[in-house]
Design a protein around this motif. Sequence first.
Motif, PDB file in Angstrom:
ATOM      1  N   GLU A   1       0.831  -1.206   0.000  1.00 56.94           N
ATOM      2  CA  GLU A   1       0.000   0.000   0.000  1.00 56.94           C
ATOM      3  C   GLU A   1       0.866   1.257   0.000  1.00 56.94           C
ATOM      4  OE1 GLU A   1      -2.665  -0.356   3.329  1.00 56.94           O
ATOM      5  OE2 GLU A   1      -3.811  -1.961   2.391  1.00 56.94           O
ATOM      6  N   PHE A   2       1.954   1.222   0.782  1.00 61.10           N
ATOM      7  CA  PHE A   2       2.855   2.367   0.835  1.00 61.10           C
ATOM      8  C   PHE A   2       3.468   2.630  -0.545  1.00 61.10           C
ATOM      9  CE2 PHE A   2       7.147   4.112   1.569  1.00 61.10           C
ATOM     10  CZ  PHE A   2       6.795   5.313   2.165  1.00 61.10           C
ATOM     11  N   ILE A   3       3.923   1.558  -1.193  1.00 62.04           N
ATOM     12  CA  ILE A   3       4.509   1.708  -2.531  1.00 62.04           C
ATOM     13  C   ILE A   3       3.464   2.243  -3.502  1.00 62.04           C
ATOM     14  CG2 ILE A   3       5.406   0.419  -4.517  1.00 62.04           C
ATOM     15  CD1 ILE A   3       6.852  -1.400  -2.465  1.00 62.04           C
ATOM     16  N   ASN A   4       2.269   1.712  -3.423  1.00 64.35           N
ATOM     17  CA  ASN A   4       1.187   2.145  -4.313  1.00 64.35           C
ATOM     18  C   ASN A   4       0.858   3.620  -4.092  1.00 64.35           C
ATOM     19  OD1 ASN A   4      -0.861   1.567  -6.300  1.00 64.35           O
ATOM     20  ND2 ASN A   4      -2.343   1.752  -4.627  1.00 64.35           N
ATOM     21  N   ASP A   5       0.774   4.026  -2.817  1.00 65.71           N
ATOM     22  CA  ASP A   5       0.414   5.411  -2.508  1.00 65.71           C
ATOM     23  C   ASP A   5       1.552   6.390  -2.785  1.00 65.71           C
ATOM     24  OD1 ASP A   5      -2.013   4.436  -1.686  1.00 65.71           O
ATOM     25  OD2 ASP A   5      -1.570   4.575   0.468  1.00 65.71           O
ATOM     26  N   SER A   6       2.805   5.915  -2.714  1.00 63.75           N
ATOM     27  CA  SER A   6       3.962   6.808  -2.842  1.00 63.75           C
ATOM     28  C   SER A   6       4.806   6.509  -4.073  1.00 63.75           C
ATOM     29  CB  SER A   6       4.845   6.664  -1.596  1.00 63.75           C
ATOM     30  OG  SER A   6       4.106   6.823  -0.423  1.00 63.75           O
ATOM     31  N   ALA A   7       4.252   5.836  -5.035  1.00 66.55           N
ATOM     32  CA  ALA A   7       5.037   5.341  -6.169  1.00 66.55           C
ATOM     33  C   ALA A   7       5.857   6.434  -6.839  1.00 66.55           C
ATOM     34  CB  ALA A   7       4.129   4.659  -7.184  1.00 66.55           C
ATOM     35  N   THR A   8       5.303   7.587  -6.990  1.00 64.15           N
ATOM     36  CA  THR A   8       6.042   8.644  -7.700  1.00 64.15           C
ATOM     37  C   THR A   8       7.040   9.360  -6.805  1.00 64.15           C
ATOM     38  OG1 THR A   8       4.257  10.217  -7.238  1.00 64.15           O
ATOM     39  CG2 THR A   8       4.184   9.048  -9.357  1.00 64.15           C
ATOM     40  N   ASP A   9       6.911   9.217  -5.486  1.00 62.71           N
ATOM     41  CA  ASP A   9       7.798   9.908  -4.546  1.00 62.71           C
ATOM     42  C   ASP A   9       8.987   9.058  -4.106  1.00 62.71           C
ATOM     43  OD1 ASP A   9       5.964  12.002  -4.618  1.00 62.71           O
ATOM     44  OD2 ASP A   9       4.893  11.280  -2.843  1.00 62.71           O
ATOM     45  N   LEU A  10       9.006   7.784  -4.450  1.00 64.01           N
ATOM     46  CA  LEU A  10      10.057   6.884  -3.977  1.00 64.01           C
ATOM     47  C   LEU A  10      11.268   6.907  -4.898  1.00 64.01           C
ATOM     48  CD1 LEU A  10       7.935   3.743  -3.008  1.00 64.01           C
ATOM     49  CD2 LEU A  10       8.934   5.424  -1.461  1.00 64.01           C
ATOM     50  N   THR A  11      12.443   6.840  -4.288  1.00 67.54           N
ATOM     51  CA  THR A  11      13.657   6.695  -5.092  1.00 67.54           C
ATOM     52  C   THR A  11      13.757   5.231  -5.524  1.00 67.54           C
ATOM     53  OG1 THR A  11      15.069   6.120  -3.220  1.00 67.54           O
ATOM     54  CG2 THR A  11      14.797   8.488  -3.721  1.00 67.54           C
ATOM     55  N   ALA A  12      14.606   4.989  -6.480  1.00 63.60           N
ATOM     56  CA  ALA A  12      14.811   3.607  -6.945  1.00 63.60           C
ATOM     57  C   ALA A  12      15.331   2.734  -5.805  1.00 63.60           C
ATOM     58  CB  ALA A  12      15.771   3.585  -8.121  1.00 63.60           C
ATOM     59  N   GLN A  13      16.194   3.298  -4.973  1.00 65.10           N
ATOM     60  CA  GLN A  13      16.750   2.545  -3.843  1.00 65.10           C
ATOM     61  C   GLN A  13      15.662   2.202  -2.818  1.00 65.10           C
ATOM     62  OE1 GLN A  13      20.020   4.432  -1.830  1.00 65.10           O
ATOM     63  NE2 GLN A  13      20.153   2.833  -0.289  1.00 65.10           N
ATOM     64  N   GLU A  14      14.782   3.166  -2.514  1.00 64.95           N
ATOM     65  CA  GLU A  14      13.680   2.912  -1.571  1.00 64.95           C
ATOM     66  C   GLU A  14      12.738   1.842  -2.128  1.00 64.95           C
ATOM     67  OE1 GLU A  14      13.015   7.172   0.681  1.00 64.95           O
ATOM     68  OE2 GLU A  14      12.269   6.948  -1.372  1.00 64.95           O
ATOM     69  N   LEU A  15      12.424   1.973  -3.395  1.00 62.36           N
ATOM     70  CA  LEU A  15      11.541   0.994  -4.031  1.00 62.36           C
ATOM     71  C   LEU A  15      12.163  -0.399  -3.974  1.00 62.36           C
ATOM     72  CD1 LEU A  15       8.901   0.526  -5.545  1.00 62.36           C
ATOM     73  CD2 LEU A  15      10.120   1.041  -7.671  1.00 62.36           C
ATOM     74  N   GLN A  16      13.454  -0.488  -4.262  1.00 61.75           N
ATOM     75  CA  GLN A  16      14.150  -1.778  -4.207  1.00 61.75           C
ATOM     76  C   GLN A  16      14.140  -2.322  -2.785  1.00 61.75           C
ATOM     77  OE1 GLN A  16      17.311  -2.807  -2.796  1.00 61.75           O
ATOM     78  NE2 GLN A  16      16.986  -4.831  -3.671  1.00 61.75           N
ATOM     79  N   GLU A  17      14.352  -1.460  -1.799  1.00 63.46           N
ATOM     80  CA  GLU A  17      14.359  -1.890  -0.396  1.00 63.46           C
ATOM     81  C   GLU A  17      12.997  -2.448   0.020  1.00 63.46           C
ATOM     82  OE1 GLU A  17      14.730   0.103   4.045  1.00 63.46           O
ATOM     83  OE2 GLU A  17      15.568   1.180   2.338  1.00 63.46           O
TER      84      GLU A  17
END
Length: 103
Positions: A59-75
């Motif tokens: 849900e966090f990834i879905n809600d923040s998809a455009t605000d996440l860095t590639a590293q955060e998304l990978q984590e």
Amino acid sequence: MPTPKGVYEDVFRNMNELSEKLDRHEEERKRLDQMREEWISNVSHDMKTPLASNQGYAEFINDSATDLTAQELQEYTSIIKNKSMYMKDLLDDLNLTMRLRNH
């Protein structure tokens, strides 16, 4: 109950021993059934934690998809993957238990 004497003494003694042995086996079976039920309950409980974690991160990834860095998304996706693998291991253990019980 006193054991009869005479010709049937051995028969009654053997029957009493068999009866006691069957009682012990029945008690052991009940104990093992109880342990299995507790284990299954624990597996179910243990799956809820990583499932809730996966849901939260997804849900966090879905809600923040455009605000996440590639590293955060990978984590975050790595955490989801690890929790999913843990849940798969728990399910494999549960499936093995059920197969052993039914065979």
